[in-house]
Design an enzyme around this catalytic site. Structure first.
Site, PDB file in Angstrom:
ATOM      1  N   SER A 106       0.933  -1.171   3.536  1.00 27.75           N
ATOM      2  CA  SER A 106       0.922  -1.711   2.176  1.00 27.75           C
ATOM      3  C   SER A 106      -0.297  -2.599   2.007  1.00 27.75           C
ATOM      4  O   SER A 106      -0.618  -3.407   2.894  1.00 27.75           O
ATOM      5  CB  SER A 106       2.198  -2.515   1.915  1.00 27.75           C
ATOM      6  OG  SER A 106       2.204  -3.059   0.613  1.00 27.75           O
ATOM      7  N   HIS A 110      -7.014  -8.796  -4.249  1.00 29.69           N
ATOM      8  CA  HIS A 110      -7.416  -9.585  -5.407  1.00 29.69           C
ATOM      9  C   HIS A 110      -8.881  -9.965  -5.218  1.00 29.69           C
ATOM     10  O   HIS A 110      -9.256 -10.539  -4.187  1.00 29.69           O
ATOM     11  CB  HIS A 110      -6.548 -10.833  -5.545  1.00 29.69           C
ATOM     12  CG  HIS A 110      -5.123 -10.535  -5.853  1.00 29.69           C
ATOM     13  ND1 HIS A 110      -4.716 -10.088  -7.093  1.00 29.69           N
ATOM     14  CD2 HIS A 110      -4.003 -10.594  -5.075  1.00 29.69           C
ATOM     15  CE1 HIS A 110      -3.401  -9.913  -7.085  1.00 29.69           C
ATOM     16  NE2 HIS A 110      -2.948 -10.200  -5.874  1.00 29.69           N
ATOM     17  N   HIS A 120      -3.566  -2.020  -5.684  1.00 27.13           N
ATOM     18  CA  HIS A 120      -2.398  -1.938  -4.810  1.00 27.13           C
ATOM     19  C   HIS A 120      -2.295  -0.508  -4.298  1.00 27.13           C
ATOM     20  O   HIS A 120      -2.532   0.455  -5.024  1.00 27.13           O
ATOM     21  CB  HIS A 120      -1.124  -2.298  -5.585  1.00 27.13           C
ATOM     22  CG  HIS A 120       0.126  -1.723  -4.996  1.00 27.13           C
ATOM     23  ND1 HIS A 120       0.727  -0.585  -5.495  1.00 27.13           N
ATOM     24  CD2 HIS A 120       0.876  -2.111  -3.935  1.00 27.13           C
ATOM     25  CE1 HIS A 120       1.796  -0.314  -4.778  1.00 27.13           C
ATOM     26  NE2 HIS A 120       1.913  -1.212  -3.831  1.00 27.13           N
TER      27      HIS A 120
END
Length: 301
Positions: A106, A110, A120
């Protein structure tokens, strides 16, 4: 199935290593920036199952840099039993006494420059009485640019088109529905693809698509970063970035199933919440606000 688990876990680790190497390379490319280039630092964590036995664990990789303000790339392999309450929400869990195995990678990035979108990506394999893959990627720009939006969607479409188990329009629409803030009636970003419970009956084809999702991300996102990371930006652009991050926080805490899954299965809180941005704001005055009538001492009395 054990061999399949090992292959999936090994791929998620390989993809993590490739992404981290690419991102560190981007950090080193911004040579005109006086700030030092960022590098990943890693931390292992272990999970205890409901009965106190070993429940697996994972590894957090975090970078704070001059291009990536904050990026986390996490891998995990966890196993054990779902709680009585949570197993009702997971396909096949009630047919397997709540037993499960799950592995995945995962990522949330930013960016320091508001011209570079946040991103993401995750892919995972889950086994209960059933087994399936899930994942996807989505882009959240503070300052949307047509060239980036078109390139990102084109890359995702090409990925899906290479695999008969994936229908691009279906996964694109699924992404738009999933990354949606109903309380604001708006999408979180410009979308991407999202899939879950993928079990076509051919594990090899499902796994091949899942690998391609990761490889597609590794190809397209660095191109978007490099195209935008040296562009100038203003205080107003940075304010827009912080406001957009506020939306990101709202979604991840209120609606994201991955966040809930991690917390409900005793995952590492630090790793689960690595998706939170280093800064965000909700300072903009809501529409329709007006100056109130001054309250006098007589009114107060």
């Amino acid at each position: 199935m054990e061999n399949k688990k090992q292959r999936a876990e090994a791929w998620f680790t390989t993809l993590r290593d490739q992404i981290c190497a690419e991102f560190e390379g981007i950090e080193r490319e911004d040579t005109d920036n006086p700030e030092p280039a960022g590098f990943f630092e890693r931390k292992n964590w272990k999970r205890t199952d409901l009965d106190g036995s070993d429940g697996g664990g994972g590894e957090i990789s975090l970078l704070y840099g001059r291009v990536f303000e904050k990026v986390g790339v996490n891998i995990s392999t966890v196993h054990g039993h779902f709680s009585e309450e949570f197993r009702k929400q997971i396909p096949g869990a009630e047919d397997n006494d709540g037993a499960f195995w799950a592995a995945g990678v995962s990522l949330v990035a930013h960016m320091k420059n508001p011209n570079v979108p946040a991103v993401h990506m995750n892919t995972r394999m889950i086994v209960t009485a059933n087994d399936w893959f899930g994942g996807g990627m989505d882009l959240t720009p503070a300052l949307p640019k047509d060239i980036d939006t078109k390139a990102f969607h084109a890359a995702n479409k090409a990925c899906c088109d290479r695999h008969e188990v994936a229908d691009y329009q279906e996964l694109k629409d699924w992404c738009a529905r999933y990354f949606y803030l109903p309380h604001r009636e708006e999408e979180r970003g410009i979308g991407g693809i999202f899939y879950d419970q993928m079990n076509s009956g051919d594990w090899e084809k499902d796994f091949a698509f899942t690998r391609d999702v990761g490889e597609t991300f590794l190809d397209i996102f660095p191109k978007i970063v490099r195209r935008n990371m040296l562009m100038p930006w203003s205080d107003a652009d940075h304010a827009a970035l912080l406001e957009k991050r506020g939306r990101y926080v709202e979604f991840n805490l209120l609606h994201d199933r991955g966040t809930k899954f991690g917390l409900m299965t005793g995952g590492n809180t630090e790793g689960i919440l690595m998706s939170m941005p280093p800064e965000a704001t909700w300072l903009r005055k809501p529409d329709g606000m007006r100056r109130a009538k001054p309250i006098t001492a007589e009114d107060a009395a």
